[in-house]
Design a protein around this motif. Sequence first.
Motif, PDB file in Angstrom:
ATOM      1  N   LEU A 198      27.934  33.488  38.592  1.00  0.00           N
ATOM      2  CA  LEU A 198      29.114  32.676  38.860  1.00  0.00           C
ATOM      3  C   LEU A 198      30.343  33.240  38.173  1.00  0.00           C
ATOM      4  CD1 LEU A 198      30.462  30.145  40.010  1.00  0.00           C
ATOM      5  CD2 LEU A 198      29.677  28.891  37.995  1.00  0.00           C
ATOM      6  N   LEU A 199      30.197  33.682  36.911  1.00  0.00           N
ATOM      7  CA  LEU A 199      31.330  34.231  36.179  1.00  0.00           C
ATOM      8  C   LEU A 199      31.774  35.556  36.786  1.00  0.00           C
ATOM      9  CD1 LEU A 199      33.108  33.565  33.794  1.00  0.00           C
ATOM     10  CD2 LEU A 199      31.569  34.870  32.317  1.00  0.00           C
ATOM     11  N   GLN A 200      30.834  36.350  37.245  1.00  0.00           N
ATOM     12  CA  GLN A 200      31.193  37.605  37.911  1.00  0.00           C
ATOM     13  C   GLN A 200      32.012  37.329  39.183  1.00  0.00           C
ATOM     14  OE1 GLN A 200      27.795  40.176  38.544  1.00  0.00           O
ATOM     15  NE2 GLN A 200      26.898  39.619  36.572  1.00  0.00           N
ATOM     16  N   ASP A 201      31.520  36.398  39.991  1.00  0.00           N
ATOM     17  CA  ASP A 201      32.243  36.070  41.225  1.00  0.00           C
ATOM     18  C   ASP A 201      33.621  35.497  40.918  1.00  0.00           C
ATOM     19  OD1 ASP A 201      30.039  36.894  42.624  1.00  0.00           O
ATOM     20  OD2 ASP A 201      29.235  34.888  42.954  1.00  0.00           O
ATOM     21  N   PHE A 202      33.708  34.712  39.848  1.00  0.00           N
ATOM     22  CA  PHE A 202      34.984  34.089  39.486  1.00  0.00           C
ATOM     23  C   PHE A 202      36.024  35.152  39.129  1.00  0.00           C
ATOM     24  CE2 PHE A 202      37.717  32.471  36.036  1.00  0.00           C
ATOM     25  CZ  PHE A 202      38.389  31.478  36.737  1.00  0.00           C
ATOM     26  N   PHE A 203      35.658  36.081  38.226  1.00  0.00           N
ATOM     27  CA  PHE A 203      36.605  37.119  37.835  1.00  0.00           C
ATOM     28  C   PHE A 203      36.966  38.028  39.006  1.00  0.00           C
ATOM     29  CE2 PHE A 203      35.104  36.563  33.287  1.00  0.00           C
ATOM     30  CZ  PHE A 203      36.310  36.031  32.855  1.00  0.00           C
TER      31      PHE A 203
ATOM     32  N   SER B 187      36.952  37.288  42.301  1.00  0.00           N
ATOM     33  CA  SER B 187      37.819  36.593  43.238  1.00  0.00           C
ATOM     34  C   SER B 187      39.207  36.355  42.653  1.00  0.00           C
ATOM     35  CB  SER B 187      37.174  35.263  43.640  1.00  0.00           C
ATOM     36  OG  SER B 187      38.018  34.525  44.485  1.00  0.00           O
ATOM     37  N   LEU B 188      39.263  35.978  41.371  1.00  0.00           N
ATOM     38  CA  LEU B 188      40.543  35.680  40.723  1.00  0.00           C
ATOM     39  C   LEU B 188      41.434  36.912  40.661  1.00  0.00           C
ATOM     40  CD1 LEU B 188      42.305  33.627  39.213  1.00  0.00           C
ATOM     41  CD2 LEU B 188      41.165  34.332  37.102  1.00  0.00           C
ATOM     42  N   SER B 189      40.865  38.042  40.363  1.00  0.00           N
ATOM     43  CA  SER B 189      41.666  39.263  40.236  1.00  0.00           C
ATOM     44  C   SER B 189      42.324  39.638  41.562  1.00  0.00           C
ATOM     45  CB  SER B 189      40.804  40.412  39.731  1.00  0.00           C
ATOM     46  OG  SER B 189      39.739  40.679  40.644  1.00  0.00           O
TER      47      SER B 189
ATOM     48  N   VAL C 162      41.691  46.351  43.172  1.00  0.00           N
ATOM     49  CA  VAL C 162      41.480  45.691  41.880  1.00  0.00           C
ATOM     50  C   VAL C 162      40.201  44.853  41.914  1.00  0.00           C
ATOM     51  CG1 VAL C 162      42.417  43.942  40.314  1.00  0.00           C
ATOM     52  CG2 VAL C 162      43.926  45.680  41.298  1.00  0.00           C
ATOM     53  N   LYS C 163      39.949  44.212  43.024  1.00  0.00           N
ATOM     54  CA  LYS C 163      38.754  43.388  43.167  1.00  0.00           C
ATOM     55  C   LYS C 163      37.486  44.229  43.030  1.00  0.00           C
ATOM     56  CE  LYS C 163      36.891  39.862  46.301  1.00  0.00           C
ATOM     57  NZ  LYS C 163      37.104  39.157  47.587  1.00  0.00           N
ATOM     58  N   LYS C 164      37.510  45.409  43.622  1.00  0.00           N
ATOM     59  CA  LYS C 164      36.343  46.296  43.537  1.00  0.00           C
ATOM     60  C   LYS C 164      36.138  46.803  42.115  1.00  0.00           C
ATOM     61  CE  LYS C 164      34.324  50.354  45.765  1.00  0.00           C
ATOM     62  NZ  LYS C 164      34.522  51.417  46.799  1.00  0.00           N
ATOM     63  N   ILE C 165      37.253  47.157  41.447  1.00  0.00           N
ATOM     64  CA  ILE C 165      37.141  47.649  40.072  1.00  0.00           C
ATOM     65  C   ILE C 165      36.602  46.563  39.147  1.00  0.00           C
ATOM     66  CG2 ILE C 165      38.478  48.476  38.097  1.00  0.00           C
ATOM     67  CD1 ILE C 165      40.376  49.831  40.080  1.00  0.00           C
ATOM     68  N   VAL C 166      37.140  45.352  39.283  1.00  0.00           N
ATOM     69  CA  VAL C 166      36.687  44.249  38.436  1.00  0.00           C
ATOM     70  C   VAL C 166      35.226  43.915  38.714  1.00  0.00           C
ATOM     71  CG1 VAL C 166      37.015  41.794  37.939  1.00  0.00           C
ATOM     72  CG2 VAL C 166      38.992  43.290  38.185  1.00  0.00           C
TER      73      VAL C 166
END
Length: 550
Positions: free
Chosen positions: A332-337, A339-341, A314-318
């Motif tokens: 920052l927003l890319q890393d946030f989504f 990591s969160l996923s 899921v992390k790779k897909i997101v």
Amino acid sequence: MRRSLILLLALSFPLLINAKVFAADPAPVTTTQTTSVSNETEAELTTLQTAIKEDIARLAHYQGELRTIAEYRIQNKSLQLRNKIKTLLDNDSYDKALILPLVQEQLLFNQKINDYFNDIVSKLSKKLGTPDDEATLLEISKRELDKDNNYKQRLETLDWLSQLGQDVTAEKTQLTQILLSRADNFDSFVTYTQQQLQNAVNDATNAGKDVTSAQTSRVLQLKDRLAQNSLSLSIDIELLDALGQNTALLKKTLFSISGDITQDVLSIDVASSLIEQWLNTAKDQAINHGPTLVFKLFIFCLLLFVANLVGKLVKKIVSNTVSNSKLNFSKLLQDFFTSLSGKAVFTIGLLIALSQLGIELGPLLAGFGIAGVIIGFALQDTLSNFASGMMILIYRPYDVGDLINAAGVSGRVSHMSLVSTTIKTLDNQRLIIPNNKIWGDTINNITAEHQRRVDMTFSIGYGDNIEQAEAVLTSIVEAHPKVQKVPAPLIKLHVLGDSSVDFIVRPWAKPEDYWDVYWDITREVKMRFDAEGISIPFPQRDVHIYQASK
């Protein structure tokens, strides 16, 4: 005020017994002056004895708080007397004929005190069987603690007598038997009280918001009683150790109740006993529940493994989605989504795995909520940084790779998180700045725009040709390959200064070319001015001197 008086009276119980002894045996202690004890020391001991007797004589005439104050004064005087005896014995500067009667009298006082406390406990025990049993039991526990402190003084007094050459073997044997019996009783008391406390806590917890004041009061009283009994057991263990008795089992009980490891609880005997108990428990669990537990652990590990694989997928897909999105997410927003996923998927898998072990998720999540509140108060500064990071994530005042000036620091952003921003300065220093420092200050994003104006000022002398200087500056600026054609450079005569005529030169360049343009044009202006004979004046001042006529 009433509780204060009770507390002071409890502290002065030994002194009341002293009062009884003095009243029963008013004979003064014989004090013989020798070279070992000075006249001054002998006088101090006599003065203390006299002061205590006088206070005791007046004690019967006092009532209320005046009586409490008098008892407190007697207590202080009695402690001073014991301290002086101890000092003389420690320094070997004593006269046996003077000290021995004092120590013997202290032992007599100690026995009277013990009898007095026994009488109090006996009277309190007769009150049991009423609705106020908890308060009575707590009061008994306090009196028993007073007795243990009294036994501590008795052992010290026996040691003094032994130091003075007296045979106290029989007295120490008797004291050992008393302490062994008391320790055995307290070993049962603390275990029983702990069970009662656990039951009371469970009842109060199950009641929730409907908990009554009686339930709360019972919990508090049981906690106090457990503390009193544990302290009594601790004192008995300390005294028995001093008397050469084996207290390993008693220390094990004390450790299991209070977790106190500061009194040599973790001795070899205690440790071996605890380990043996834990191994026996583990053995019984393995025999009775071993196969089921092994299967549950296998399922638990399998679910964690699957959750980890799914989380990475899921992390790779997101990551691919947000990086190729037309929404133009910040780094920052890319890393946030991303990591969160991954963490969200793994957390869900962990909760499912825990449920397979028979753990109730409802209370667990409620516990996490309470823990979150506590952690929130403890980590206020960190949460402030996190909130600032969220604001930076949403409003995007800068991104990774931007050259910024914020929080008094200038440099290029090399890494961003929700807690801090890492900036690499122009001289290659790495600075990690909390996000709340940046968000609470002015943020100057130097590279946010595609063009940047280079502001420069050049001066010529008042005797130089303005048109010639302007033409030279224009040719230098227009010839530089990194100067932007649009907007057009601005070259104007700006100020007629005290010592010079100042031109402003303002070409436009890309942000990354700013310093190249600045330095190149400054160097070229100096060289061309020298070649064209145009002066670059330095500050000067004309001074006119007038001589007055006589």
